[in-house]
Design a protein around this motif. Structure first.
Motif, short mmCIF file in Angstrom:
data_model
loop_
_atom_site.label_atom_id
_atom_site.label_comp_id
_atom_site.label_asym_id
_atom_site.label_seq_id
_atom_site.Cartn_x
_atom_site.Cartn_y
_atom_site.Cartn_z
N ARG A 46 0.85 -1.18 0.00
CA ARG A 46 0.00 0.00 0.00
C ARG A 46 0.89 1.23 0.00
NH1 ARG A 46 -4.22 -1.87 4.78
NH2 ARG A 46 -5.25 -3.53 3.56
N GLY A 47 0.48 2.25 -0.72
CA GLY A 47 1.25 3.48 -0.75
C GLY A 47 0.51 4.56 -1.50
N THR A 48 1.04 5.77 -1.41
CA THR A 48 0.44 6.91 -2.10
C THR A 48 1.08 7.08 -3.47
OG1 THR A 48 0.02 8.02 0.01
CG2 THR A 48 0.02 9.38 -1.97
N VAL A 49 0.26 7.20 -4.49
CA VAL A 49 0.77 7.42 -5.85
C VAL A 49 1.34 8.83 -5.93
CG1 VAL A 49 0.20 7.45 -8.31
CG2 VAL A 49 -0.99 5.86 -6.77
N ALA A 50 2.63 8.91 -6.27
CA ALA A 50 3.31 10.20 -6.31
C ALA A 50 4.05 10.35 -7.63
CB ALA A 50 4.28 10.32 -5.14
N GLU A 51 4.22 11.59 -8.04
CA GLU A 51 4.99 11.91 -9.24
C GLU A 51 6.29 12.57 -8.81
OE1 GLU A 51 4.38 11.00 -12.25
OE2 GLU A 51 2.35 10.20 -11.97
N TYR A 52 7.39 11.86 -8.96
CA TYR A 52 8.68 12.35 -8.47
C TYR A 52 9.38 13.19 -9.54
CZ TYR A 52 13.56 12.33 -7.00
OH TYR A 52 14.83 12.71 -6.67
N VAL A 53 9.93 14.31 -9.09
CA VAL A 53 10.77 15.15 -9.95
C VAL A 53 12.07 15.40 -9.20
CG1 VAL A 53 10.98 17.33 -11.18
CG2 VAL A 53 8.73 16.29 -10.89
N SER A 54 13.19 15.07 -9.80
CA SER A 54 14.47 15.30 -9.14
C SER A 54 14.71 16.79 -8.96
CB SER A 54 15.62 14.68 -9.94
OG SER A 54 15.71 15.29 -11.21
N PHE A 55 15.58 17.13 -8.03
CA PHE A 55 15.85 18.54 -7.71
C PHE A 55 16.26 19.30 -8.97
CE2 PHE A 55 18.81 21.95 -6.49
CZ PHE A 55 17.97 22.67 -5.66
N GLY A 56 15.51 20.35 -9.27
CA GLY A 56 15.80 21.15 -10.44
C GLY A 56 15.37 20.52 -11.75
N GLY A 57 14.63 19.42 -11.66
CA GLY A 57 14.24 18.70 -12.87
C GLY A 57 13.04 19.30 -13.57
N ASP A 58 12.71 18.77 -14.72
CA ASP A 58 11.60 19.23 -15.53
C ASP A 58 10.30 18.68 -14.95
OD1 ASP A 58 9.72 19.79 -17.47
OD2 ASP A 58 11.00 19.20 -19.15
N THR A 59 9.43 19.56 -14.45
CA THR A 59 8.19 19.12 -13.81
C THR A 59 7.19 18.50 -14.78
OG1 THR A 59 7.28 21.36 -14.02
CG2 THR A 59 8.39 20.82 -11.95
N THR A 60 7.47 18.61 -16.09
CA THR A 60 6.60 17.95 -17.06
C THR A 60 7.10 16.54 -17.37
OG1 THR A 60 7.82 18.75 -19.01
CG2 THR A 60 6.08 20.18 -18.11
N LYS A 61 8.21 16.15 -16.75
CA LYS A 61 8.77 14.80 -16.96
C LYS A 61 8.93 14.15 -15.59
CE LYS A 61 11.16 16.08 -21.20
NZ LYS A 61 12.46 16.20 -21.90
N THR A 62 7.86 13.52 -15.12
CA THR A 62 7.85 12.97 -13.78
C THR A 62 7.98 11.46 -13.80
OG1 THR A 62 5.43 12.81 -13.78
CG2 THR A 62 6.39 14.86 -12.97
N PHE A 63 8.25 10.91 -12.61
CA PHE A 63 8.43 9.47 -12.44
C PHE A 63 7.39 8.98 -11.45
CE2 PHE A 63 10.75 6.05 -10.03
CZ PHE A 63 10.69 5.09 -11.03
N THR A 64 6.45 8.14 -11.91
CA THR A 64 5.38 7.65 -11.05
C THR A 64 5.92 6.59 -10.09
OG1 THR A 64 3.82 8.00 -12.87
CG2 THR A 64 3.07 6.66 -11.02
N GLN A 65 5.60 6.75 -8.81
CA GLN A 65 6.06 5.77 -7.81
C GLN A 65 5.04 5.69 -6.69
OE1 GLN A 65 9.79 7.55 -6.55
NE2 GLN A 65 8.81 8.58 -4.84
N LEU A 66 5.18 4.65 -5.86
CA LEU A 66 4.42 4.56 -4.62
C LEU A 66 5.32 5.04 -3.50
CD1 LEU A 66 2.54 1.13 -4.87
CD2 LEU A 66 1.74 3.41 -5.52
#
Length: 207
Positions: free
Chosen positions: A88-108
Motif C-alpha cells: 500500500r502506498g500513495t501514488v506520487a509523481e517524483y521530480v528530481s531537484f531542479g528537474g523538468d516538472t513535465t517529466k515525472t516518475f510515477t512511484q508509490l
C-alpha cells in the motif's frame, strides 16, 4: 502517530496506476492511497534498503517503483527478488531537484508491505528495447533489456572526483559517430557492477 488510523486503500492494479494518455505522463491516480500486488523484480542492496520494484505481468504499464524508509514499516529487509507481495502506498509523481516538472516518475511513496504472498516466482519476461526507446512512458517501472557503450564509469566513493552515486551511463553511440546520441544511467543500487569505459554492455532490470 500512535493513535492514528490508516486511511482506506483503493484496491487496484499496477496497470491502472501507471496507464495514462496524458502528455506529461502523470498518473490519473496521483495522490491516491492504493493497494496493488506484484512480483519483486529488484531490491535496493546498498546501505539501508529503501526501494524496490514490483511488476504484475509482462509488457507496458505493468511495473512500479516503491520508495519509502524501511524504518517506517516492516518488511523491506525480508523481501527478495521473486517474492509476490501486496503493498500500500500513495501514488506520487517524483521530480528530481531542479528537474523538468513535465517529466515525472510515477512511484508509490509513504507506504508499507502488507504481505508476502509467495516466494520463488519466475520473473516477468523483460521487454527488449533499443536504447533510444527506453524513455517511453509505458515502460516506466517495467523490467526491460537494453544495451549500449559505457560512456561514464561508476564512481562510488562519496566526495571523489566525478562522484555519480555509483551509477554508470551507456549510450547508443556505438561507433562514436553520433554527436547527439541517447544515453541512460544504470543505477547500481540494485546490482553492484562497474564495467569499464567503452565496454559494450547489455543490462536487464526494472526501468
Amino acid at each position: 502517530a500512535a493513535n492514528s488510523t490508516e486511511p482506506t486503500a483503493m484496491v487496484t492494479t499496477i496497470y491502472n496506476v501507471q496507464h495514462t494518455t496524458s502528455a506529461d505522463g502523470m498518473s490519473t491516480m496521483a495522490g491516491e492511497y492504493v493497494q496493488v500486488s506484484g512480483i519483486v523484480t529488484g531490491t535496493d542492496n546498498v546501505g539501508n534498503s529503501s526501494a524496490f520494484a514490483i511488476q504484475d505481468g509482462s509488457g507496458p504499464w505493468t511495473g512500479i517503483y516503491c520508495y519509502w524508509s524501511h524504518f517506517s514499516n516492516c518488511g523491506e529487509d525480508s523481501i527478495n527478488v521473486g517474492d509476490e507481495v501486496t503493498v500500500r502506498g500513495t501514488v506520487a509523481e517524483y521530480v528530481s531537484f531542479g528537474g523538468d516538472t513535465t517529466k515525472t516518475f510515477t512511484q508509490l511513496s509513504s507506504g508499507r508491505i502488507v504481505s508476502v504472498n509467495s516466494s520463488g516466482n519466475v520473473l516477468p519476461d523483460a521487454v527488449t528495447l533499443a536504447l533510444e526507446d527506453v524513455a517511453d512512458e509505458q515502460y516506466e517501472g517495467v523490467r526491460v533489456t537494453t544495451g549500449g557503450r559505457v560512456v561514464e564509469a561508476a564512481v562510488c566513493e562519496s566526495g571523489a572526483p566525478g562522484y555519480n552515486y555509483c551509477e554508470w551511463r551507456i549510450s547508443n553511440n556505438l561507433d562514436f559517430s553520433d554527436l547527439d546520441a541517447d544515453t541512460i544511467n544504470v543505477n547500481d543500487r540494485f546490482a553492484v557492477t562497474s564495467p569499464q569505459l567503452n565496454t559494450i554492455a547489455t543490462v536487464t532490470g526494472p526501468l
